[in-house]
Design a protein around this motif. Structure first.
Motif, PDB file in Angstrom:
ATOM      1  N   ARG A  30       0.326   7.500  -7.770  1.00 37.52           N
ATOM      2  CA  ARG A  30      -0.629   6.508  -7.252  1.00 37.52           C
ATOM      3  C   ARG A  30      -0.907   6.747  -5.773  1.00 37.52           C
ATOM      4  O   ARG A  30      -2.060   6.678  -5.336  1.00 37.52           O
ATOM      5  N   VAL A  31       0.132   7.020  -5.012  1.00 38.98           N
ATOM      6  CA  VAL A  31      -0.050   7.286  -3.585  1.00 38.98           C
ATOM      7  C   VAL A  31      -0.961   8.496  -3.400  1.00 38.98           C
ATOM      8  O   VAL A  31      -1.918   8.453  -2.618  1.00 38.98           O
ATOM      9  N   TRP A  32      -0.700   9.572  -4.131  1.00 38.13           N
ATOM     10  CA  TRP A  32      -1.522  10.778  -4.014  1.00 38.13           C
ATOM     11  C   TRP A  32      -2.966  10.518  -4.464  1.00 38.13           C
ATOM     12  O   TRP A  32      -3.914  11.030  -3.860  1.00 38.13           O
ATOM     13  N   ALA A  33      -3.144   9.727  -5.501  1.00 42.10           N
ATOM     14  CA  ALA A  33      -4.506   9.430  -5.982  1.00 42.10           C
ATOM     15  C   ALA A  33      -5.285   8.612  -4.951  1.00 42.10           C
ATOM     16  O   ALA A  33      -6.473   8.881  -4.704  1.00 42.10           O
ATOM     17  N   HIS A  34      -4.642   7.619  -4.344  1.00 39.42           N
ATOM     18  CA  HIS A  34      -5.311   6.845  -3.292  1.00 39.42           C
ATOM     19  C   HIS A  34      -5.670   7.746  -2.109  1.00 39.42           C
ATOM     20  O   HIS A  34      -6.756   7.615  -1.533  1.00 39.42           O
ATOM     21  N   ARG A  63      -4.404   0.478   2.788  1.00 40.12           N
ATOM     22  CA  ARG A  63      -3.544  -0.677   2.519  1.00 40.12           C
ATOM     23  C   ARG A  63      -2.722  -0.464   1.249  1.00 40.12           C
ATOM     24  O   ARG A  63      -1.528  -0.774   1.207  1.00 40.12           O
ATOM     25  N   ARG A  64      -3.326   0.092   0.210  1.00 40.78           N
ATOM     26  CA  ARG A  64      -2.595   0.349  -1.048  1.00 40.78           C
ATOM     27  C   ARG A  64      -1.486   1.361  -0.822  1.00 40.78           C
ATOM     28  O   ARG A  64      -0.362   1.181  -1.305  1.00 40.78           O
ATOM     29  N   ILE A  65      -1.782   2.439  -0.090  1.00 39.67           N
ATOM     30  CA  ILE A  65      -0.757   3.444   0.188  1.00 39.67           C
ATOM     31  C   ILE A  65       0.379   2.810   0.990  1.00 39.67           C
ATOM     32  O   ILE A  65       1.558   3.010   0.674  1.00 39.67           O
ATOM     33  N   LEU A  66       0.035   2.060   2.001  1.00 36.10           N
ATOM     34  CA  LEU A  66       1.049   1.416   2.832  1.00 36.10           C
ATOM     35  C   LEU A  66       1.907   0.461   1.996  1.00 36.10           C
ATOM     36  O   LEU A  66       3.136   0.462   2.100  1.00 36.10           O
ATOM     37  N   TRP A  68       1.495  14.396   3.067  1.00 37.21           N
ATOM     38  CA  TRP A  68       0.038  14.504   3.237  1.00 37.21           C
ATOM     39  C   TRP A  68      -0.640  13.149   3.021  1.00 37.21           C
ATOM     40  O   TRP A  68      -1.408  12.699   3.885  1.00 37.21           O
ATOM     41  N   PRO A  69      -0.363  12.428   1.926  1.00 37.42           N
ATOM     42  CA  PRO A  69      -0.981  11.102   1.778  1.00 37.42           C
ATOM     43  C   PRO A  69      -0.567  10.141   2.882  1.00 37.42           C
ATOM     44  O   PRO A  69      -1.385   9.356   3.366  1.00 37.42           O
ATOM     45  N   PHE A  70       0.696  10.200   3.276  1.00 40.94           N
ATOM     46  CA  PHE A  70       1.207   9.355   4.356  1.00 40.94           C
ATOM     47  C   PHE A  70       0.418   9.604   5.636  1.00 40.94           C
ATOM     48  O   PHE A  70      -0.011   8.661   6.310  1.00 40.94           O
ATOM     49  N   CYS A  71       0.176  10.866   5.946  1.00 46.29           N
ATOM     50  CA  CYS A  71      -0.540  11.219   7.168  1.00 46.29           C
ATOM     51  C   CYS A  71      -2.008  10.796   7.094  1.00 46.29           C
ATOM     52  O   CYS A  71      -2.548  10.256   8.061  1.00 46.29           O
ATOM     53  N   LEU A  72      -2.665  11.027   5.968  1.00 46.11           N
ATOM     54  CA  LEU A  72      -4.066  10.619   5.826  1.00 46.11           C
ATOM     55  C   LEU A  72      -4.208   9.116   6.028  1.00 46.11           C
ATOM     56  O   LEU A  72      -5.065   8.663   6.789  1.00 46.11           O
ATOM     57  N   ALA A  73      -3.368   8.356   5.352  1.00 45.25           N
ATOM     58  CA  ALA A  73      -3.436   6.900   5.472  1.00 45.25           C
ATOM     59  C   ALA A  73      -3.127   6.470   6.903  1.00 45.25           C
ATOM     60  O   ALA A  73      -3.801   5.601   7.455  1.00 45.25           O
ATOM     61  N   ALA A 119       2.631   0.168  13.465  1.00 45.35           N
ATOM     62  CA  ALA A 119       4.079  -0.049  13.551  1.00 45.35           C
ATOM     63  C   ALA A 119       4.761   0.180  12.201  1.00 45.35           C
ATOM     64  O   ALA A 119       5.903   0.648  12.163  1.00 45.35           O
ATOM     65  N   CYS A 120       4.081  -0.119  11.113  1.00 46.39           N
ATOM     66  CA  CYS A 120       4.659   0.119   9.783  1.00 46.39           C
ATOM     67  C   CYS A 120       4.867   1.610   9.541  1.00 46.39           C
ATOM     68  O   CYS A 120       5.919   2.019   9.044  1.00 46.39           O
ATOM     69  N   PHE A 121       3.872   2.407   9.898  1.00 48.64           N
ATOM     70  CA  PHE A 121       3.994   3.849   9.731  1.00 48.64           C
ATOM     71  C   PHE A 121       5.109   4.392  10.626  1.00 48.64           C
ATOM     72  O   PHE A 121       5.933   5.196  10.186  1.00 48.64           O
ATOM     73  N   GLN A 122       5.135   3.953  11.863  1.00 47.50           N
ATOM     74  CA  GLN A 122       6.175   4.366  12.804  1.00 47.50           C
ATOM     75  C   GLN A 122       7.558   3.971  12.278  1.00 47.50           C
ATOM     76  O   GLN A 122       8.490   4.772  12.308  1.00 47.50           O
TER      77      GLN A 122
END
Length: 173
Positions: A52-56, A81-84, A102-107, A117-120
């Motif tokens: 799901r993360v990769w698809a988003h 928001r969905r990825i997060l 890769w999905p983490f970085c794109l989002a 702050a959530c990503f950090q």
């Protein structure tokens, strides 16, 4: 758009299916979730969540390629928001983030200032830092995007430009 429609159908199917627990050591993905401080134990099967993360992320990438860099777009914000949400609340253990850099970085690149702050925090939680170098590189890229958000050329950029900004060839896998 055929690709977009196909991805959306795929996501709907993934969200309708329950996450099923696998038998011990049944997935290559389990190797990436092993904790280095204890003996390997297989976690609950996270493959549908990872998918799901990769698809988003694929939808985010497609949107930017087709429509340009538009972080304020409702469609982009929805998928970020969905990825997060998936990364913060459903993916466990946190080390599984290594399979989704890769999905983490794109989002993260397209995140709103309130989401930074959530990503950090997700990166800060990964220990020891030496094991998560690719995730930390992704955070460097995201921070560069965040710092340059208001510059005149920011809207004309794309992922390739942002990823290459630091002079490195970046492969986030």
């Amino acid at each position: 758009m055929v690709i977009k429609d196909s991805l959306e159908v795929h996501i709907a199917r993934l969200e309708a299916d329950p996450v099923i627990a696998p038998e011990r050591n049944s997935s290559l993905l389990d190797i990436f979730t092993a904790d280095y401080s204890e003996n390997f134990r297989s976690p609950t099967n996270q493959s549908p969540l990872v998918d799901r993360v990769w698809a988003h992320a694929a939808l985010i990438y497609l949107f930017v390629v087709v429509s340009g860099w538009q972080p304020a777009s409702g469609e982009v914000r929805y998928h970020v928001r969905r990825i997060l949400d998936l990364l913060k609340h459903q993916i466990s253990p946190p080390a599984l983030l290594r399979t989704m850099v890769w999905p983490f970085c794109l989002a993260g690149c397209l995140a709103e200032p309130a989401q930074e702050a959530c990503f950090q925090g997700m990166v800060d939680a990964l220990q020891p830092p030496s094991v998560f170098g690719t995730v930390r590189k992704a955070l460097e890229i995201m921070k560069n995007v965040w710092q340059n958000r208001g510059t005149p050329d920011a809207a004309s950029r794309d992922f390739a430009t942002w990823f290459g900004d630091q002079g490195d060839l970046v492969l986030l896998v």
